[in-house]
Structures are given as structure tokens and as C-alpha cells.
Scaffold this motif. Structure first.
Motif, mmCIF file in Angstrom:
data_model
loop_
_atom_site.group_PDB
_atom_site.id
_atom_site.type_symbol
_atom_site.label_atom_id
_atom_site.label_comp_id
_atom_site.label_asym_id
_atom_site.label_seq_id
_atom_site.Cartn_x
_atom_site.Cartn_y
_atom_site.Cartn_z
ATOM 1 N N GLY A 7 0.731 -1.156 0.005
ATOM 2 C CA GLY A 7 0.235 -0.009 -0.122
ATOM 3 C C GLY A 7 0.993 1.122 -0.087
ATOM 4 N N PHE A 8 2.254 1.251 -0.018
ATOM 5 C CA PHE A 8 3.168 2.218 0.139
ATOM 6 C C PHE A 8 3.335 2.786 -1.312
ATOM 7 C CE2 PHE A 8 7.247 4.286 0.084
ATOM 8 C CZ PHE A 8 7.072 5.416 0.792
ATOM 9 N N GLU A 9 3.237 3.988 -1.472
ATOM 10 C CA GLU A 9 3.345 4.523 -3.290
ATOM 11 C C GLU A 9 4.704 5.661 -2.865
ATOM 12 O OE1 GLU A 9 1.123 5.975 -6.999
ATOM 13 O OE2 GLU A 9 0.129 5.649 -5.234
ATOM 14 N N LEU A 10 5.553 5.487 -3.845
ATOM 15 C CA LEU A 10 6.677 6.335 -4.165
ATOM 16 C C LEU A 10 6.452 7.061 -5.643
ATOM 17 C CD1 LEU A 10 10.149 6.793 -2.597
ATOM 18 C CD2 LEU A 10 9.922 7.005 -4.877
ATOM 19 N N GLN A 11 6.540 8.244 -5.754
ATOM 20 C CA GLN A 11 6.341 8.718 -7.077
ATOM 21 C C GLN A 11 7.542 9.623 -7.460
ATOM 22 O OE1 GLN A 11 2.609 10.276 -7.478
ATOM 23 N NE2 GLN A 11 1.681 8.587 -8.062
ATOM 24 N N GLN A 12 8.268 9.372 -8.568
ATOM 25 C CA GLN A 12 9.508 10.290 -8.887
ATOM 26 C C GLN A 12 9.285 10.474 -10.453
ATOM 27 O OE1 GLN A 12 13.431 9.064 -8.104
ATOM 28 N NE2 GLN A 12 14.202 10.581 -9.657
ATOM 29 N N PRO A 13 8.474 11.622 -10.924
ATOM 30 C CA PRO A 13 7.943 11.573 -12.206
ATOM 31 C C PRO A 13 8.713 11.969 -13.249
ATOM 32 C CG PRO A 13 7.062 13.420 -10.851
ATOM 33 C CD PRO A 13 7.632 12.564 -10.065
ATOM 34 N N GLN A 14 9.845 12.869 -13.030
ATOM 35 C CA GLN A 14 10.896 13.172 -13.834
ATOM 36 C C GLN A 14 11.675 12.074 -14.347
ATOM 37 O OE1 GLN A 14 11.986 16.269 -10.766
ATOM 38 N NE2 GLN A 14 11.723 17.635 -12.331
ATOM 39 N N LYS A 44 22.760 10.610 -5.279
ATOM 40 C CA LYS A 44 23.100 10.655 -6.826
ATOM 41 C C LYS A 44 23.933 9.383 -7.133
ATOM 42 C CE LYS A 44 26.208 13.585 -9.610
ATOM 43 N NZ LYS A 44 26.920 14.561 -9.620
ATOM 44 N N GLY A 45 23.313 9.009 -8.125
ATOM 45 C CA GLY A 45 23.958 7.335 -8.611
ATOM 46 C C GLY A 45 23.413 6.332 -7.607
ATOM 47 N N TRP A 46 23.713 5.368 -8.103
ATOM 48 C CA TRP A 46 23.131 4.076 -7.534
ATOM 49 C C TRP A 46 24.408 2.924 -7.375
ATOM 50 C CZ3 TRP A 46 19.414 3.754 -4.409
ATOM 51 C CH2 TRP A 46 18.802 2.427 -4.095
ATOM 52 N N GLY A 47 24.274 2.389 -6.187
ATOM 53 C CA GLY A 47 25.387 1.434 -5.771
ATOM 54 C C GLY A 47 26.316 1.926 -4.869
ATOM 55 N N SER A 48 27.496 1.164 -5.104
ATOM 56 C CA SER A 48 28.571 1.575 -3.789
ATOM 57 C C SER A 48 29.041 3.060 -4.091
ATOM 58 C CB SER A 48 29.759 0.601 -4.019
ATOM 59 O OG SER A 48 30.363 0.519 -5.416
ATOM 60 N N THR A 88 22.372 11.194 -12.496
ATOM 61 C CA THR A 88 20.805 10.566 -12.017
ATOM 62 C C THR A 88 20.790 10.289 -10.817
ATOM 63 O OG1 THR A 88 21.133 9.221 -14.294
ATOM 64 C CG2 THR A 88 19.624 8.514 -12.478
ATOM 65 N N TYR A 89 19.785 10.921 -10.179
ATOM 66 C CA TYR A 89 19.136 11.384 -8.979
ATOM 67 C C TYR A 89 18.091 10.278 -8.668
ATOM 68 C CZ TYR A 89 22.052 15.416 -8.896
ATOM 69 O OH TYR A 89 23.139 16.163 -9.099
ATOM 70 N N TYR A 90 17.934 9.804 -7.347
ATOM 71 C CA TYR A 90 17.246 8.622 -6.730
ATOM 72 C C TYR A 90 16.564 9.435 -5.656
ATOM 73 C CZ TYR A 90 19.257 5.464 -10.142
ATOM 74 O OH TYR A 90 19.725 4.990 -11.613
ATOM 75 N N CYS A 91 15.329 9.172 -5.518
ATOM 76 C CA CYS A 91 14.499 9.271 -4.281
ATOM 77 C C CYS A 91 14.033 8.115 -3.786
ATOM 78 C CB CYS A 91 13.054 10.375 -4.541
ATOM 79 S SG CYS A 91 12.150 10.720 -2.836
ATOM 80 N N VAL A 92 14.683 7.638 -2.496
ATOM 81 C CA VAL A 92 14.660 6.741 -1.754
ATOM 82 C C VAL A 92 14.256 6.757 -0.357
ATOM 83 C CG1 VAL A 92 16.168 4.613 -1.233
ATOM 84 C CG2 VAL A 92 16.848 6.109 -2.976
ATOM 85 N N LYS A 93 13.122 5.661 -0.320
ATOM 86 C CA LYS A 93 12.456 5.603 1.106
ATOM 87 C C LYS A 93 13.036 4.391 1.828
ATOM 88 C CE LYS A 93 9.458 5.505 4.576
ATOM 89 N NZ LYS A 93 9.444 6.306 5.597
ATOM 90 N N PHE A 94 13.682 4.665 3.055
ATOM 91 C CA PHE A 94 14.476 3.867 3.766
ATOM 92 C C PHE A 94 13.294 3.148 5.074
ATOM 93 C CE2 PHE A 94 17.624 5.888 1.638
ATOM 94 C CZ PHE A 94 18.746 4.824 1.923
ATOM 95 N N ARG A 95 13.615 2.068 5.615
ATOM 96 C CA ARG A 95 12.818 1.777 6.804
ATOM 97 C C ARG A 95 13.829 1.208 7.756
ATOM 98 N NH1 ARG A 95 10.259 -4.197 5.424
ATOM 99 N NH2 ARG A 95 12.021 -5.076 4.608
ATOM 100 N N LYS A 96 13.580 1.583 9.330
ATOM 101 C CA LYS A 96 14.362 1.561 10.074
ATOM 102 C C LYS A 96 14.465 -0.171 10.549
ATOM 103 C CE LYS A 96 14.638 6.196 12.177
ATOM 104 N NZ LYS A 96 16.305 6.036 12.027
ATOM 105 N N GLY A 107 12.814 5.573 -6.292
ATOM 106 C CA GLY A 107 12.167 5.918 -7.677
ATOM 107 C C GLY A 107 13.092 5.394 -8.771
ATOM 108 N N LYS A 108 12.592 5.841 -10.217
ATOM 109 C CA LYS A 108 13.266 5.017 -11.057
ATOM 110 C C LYS A 108 14.478 5.853 -11.790
ATOM 111 C CE LYS A 108 9.296 2.466 -13.051
ATOM 112 N NZ LYS A 108 8.321 2.056 -14.239
ATOM 113 N N GLY A 109 14.535 7.013 -10.823
ATOM 114 C CA GLY A 109 15.597 8.062 -11.164
ATOM 115 C C GLY A 109 15.488 9.031 -12.157
ATOM 116 N N THR A 110 15.841 10.237 -12.114
ATOM 117 C CA THR A 110 15.813 11.585 -12.720
ATOM 118 C C THR A 110 17.142 11.821 -13.505
ATOM 119 O OG1 THR A 110 14.132 12.345 -11.538
ATOM 120 C CG2 THR A 110 15.320 14.003 -12.968
#
Length: 235
Positions: A7-14, A44-48, A88-96, A107-110
Motif C-alpha cells: 500500500g505504500f507508493e513513491l512517485q518520482q515523475p521526472q 546521486k548515482g546508485w550502488g557503492s 542520475t538522482y534517486y528518491c529513496v525511502k528507507f525503513r528502520k 524511484g526510477k531516477g531522474t
């Protein structure tokens, strides 16, 4: 893009964004309320090799939230963009978790590109019009130049035959200075010398005898004389 988990939704439209150096970059990200506990970060970027651009804790002088304190709108503004900000920039939701934060959803990245100047449509249109006018003026100048030189060449070629033809088809006759006294040979020579001084070169001289009517003299004892006129064509 959007990803939904429990039920959680994250949107990165760009998908792609282009920005000018020195301007402000806006990256959009929104989430639904029913998400697990944990922060939302911009990477910014993904991975290590990724770099944290913004999170709710920490200091990021060039980055600020679009809506401070919002639990659903995580849009950010990055001011004074520089070439190294491209990527490439990513919006990321973390959980504790007890072991630390882990990625819950991203998100899929901008993809951000940075360029030096902005070419607005009016500037492009102005440049096109100016270029067209410049080409048109150059074309007109070239045509006038060629026409001028062509005209000079033709006039030089026709000058000689035209002058000769005018003498051949229009014989000249000499008229006395006064009705009673015909011009003397000396006066004719003076006129010839004066004409020679005024003109650089003589191309053609046409000598014509006087008509019988002009050969009449006042005294029966006077000798008949013929006079001629000279026409001079200058080079």
C-alpha cells in the motif's frame, strides 16, 4: 515512476531534466502516508558509488526542501548548479531496522544534464532571421558588383565601334563663321589644335568638301576654296 509495496507508493515523475549552469534544479518526489518508519533521502548515482544529496538530518547548503516539514512531499531545490551536478538522482525511502536503515523503495531516477546557456525560441528565431538577412545582403551586393563590372566591360567593347559608326553614317559639314566671310585655313588649324589639346587621342577625322552653295565668294576674282570640319573622338 511509481512502485507500490504493501500500500505504500513513491512517485518520482521526472525522467530527464536539463538545467543551465548557475540556475536552480528542482527534483520532484512524493510518497503516500502509509509507509514504514524511516527517512526519505535523495541519492546521486546508485550502488557503492552513490552520494547523499539530501536527507532530513544533516547540513546541505545548496539544497532545501520545497515544502518544509512535509511527510509526503520530498521535492527539493538545488541552487547554483554546476557541471559536476550532472548525473542520475534517486528518491529513496528507507525503513528502520535494528541493524540500521535499509532501502525500502526507490524511484526510477531522474537524469540531469547541465549546459552553459539557454536558447529560448525567440533567440533562435532572431538568429535565423539575422542570418537570412545577412545572406540576402551579401547576395545582392555580389549581384550588383558583377553587374557593374559586366557593364563596364561591355561599354569598353562597344565604345570603339559605336564611335566609328557615328562618323561613317553622319558626315560633317563645315559652316562659315559669318554669312559674309568664310573661315580661313589658319582659323581651321587653330580649332584643330585646340581640339587636339582638349582630347588625349584622335581616333578618326572626317574631311568633307563644302556644298556648292557655300563655295560662293563675294568677289569674282577670289579663288574658290574648300573647307572641312574635323570631329575628334577622345579615348
Amino acid at each position: 515512476g511509481a512502485q507500490v509495496t504493501l500500500g505504500f507508493e513513491l512517485q518520482q515523475p521526472q525522467y530527464k531534466v536539463s538545467v543551465t549552469i548557475g540556475k536552480t534544479l528542482t527534483l520532484t518526489c512524493t510518497t503516500s502516508r502509509n509507509g514504514p518508519a524511516g527517512p526519505v533521502k535523495w541519492l546521486k548515482g546508485w550502488g557503492s558509488g552513490n552520494q547523499t544529496i539530501y536527507e532530513q538530518t544533516g547540513s546541505y547548503p545548496r539544497v532545501r526542501r520545497a515544502v518544509d516539514g512535509s511527510n509526503t512531499d520530498f521535492t527539493i531545490h538545488i541552487r547554483d548548479v554546476q557541471p559536476e551536478d550532472a548525473g542520475t538522482y534517486y528518491c529513496v525511502k528507507f525503513r528502520k531496522l535494528l541493524a540500521g536503515d535499509e532501502v525500502f523503495q526507490r524511484g526510477k531516477g531522474t537524469e540531469v544534464s547541465v549546459h552553459e546557456t539557454t536558447l529560448v525560441p525567440s533567440m533562435v528565431a532572431t538568429a535565423v532571421v539575422l542570418s537570412f538577412l545577412l545572406l540576402l545582403s551579401l547576395f545582392v551586393a555580389l549581384c550588383m558588383y558583377r553587374k557593374k563590372h559586366r557593364g563596364e566591360a561591355e561599354s569598353q567593347c562597344l565604345a570603339g565601334p559605336a564611335a566609328m559608326g557615328s562618323f561613317l553614317h553622319n558626315p560633317l559639314r563645315c559652316c562659315p563663321r559669318t554669312p559674309s566671310t568664310p573661315p580661313s585655313i589658319n582659323s581651321s588649324r587653330a580649332l584643330l589644335q585646340q581640339s587636339t589639346k582638349e582630347d588625349n587621342y584622335i581616333h578618326y577625322a572626317d574631311l568633307q568638301p563644302l556644298p556648292a552653295a557655300l563655295q560662293r565668294v563675294r568677289s569674282p576674282d577670289a579663288a574658290f576654296s574648300e573647307y572641312a570640319s574635323i570631329r575628334v573622338a577622345a579615348k
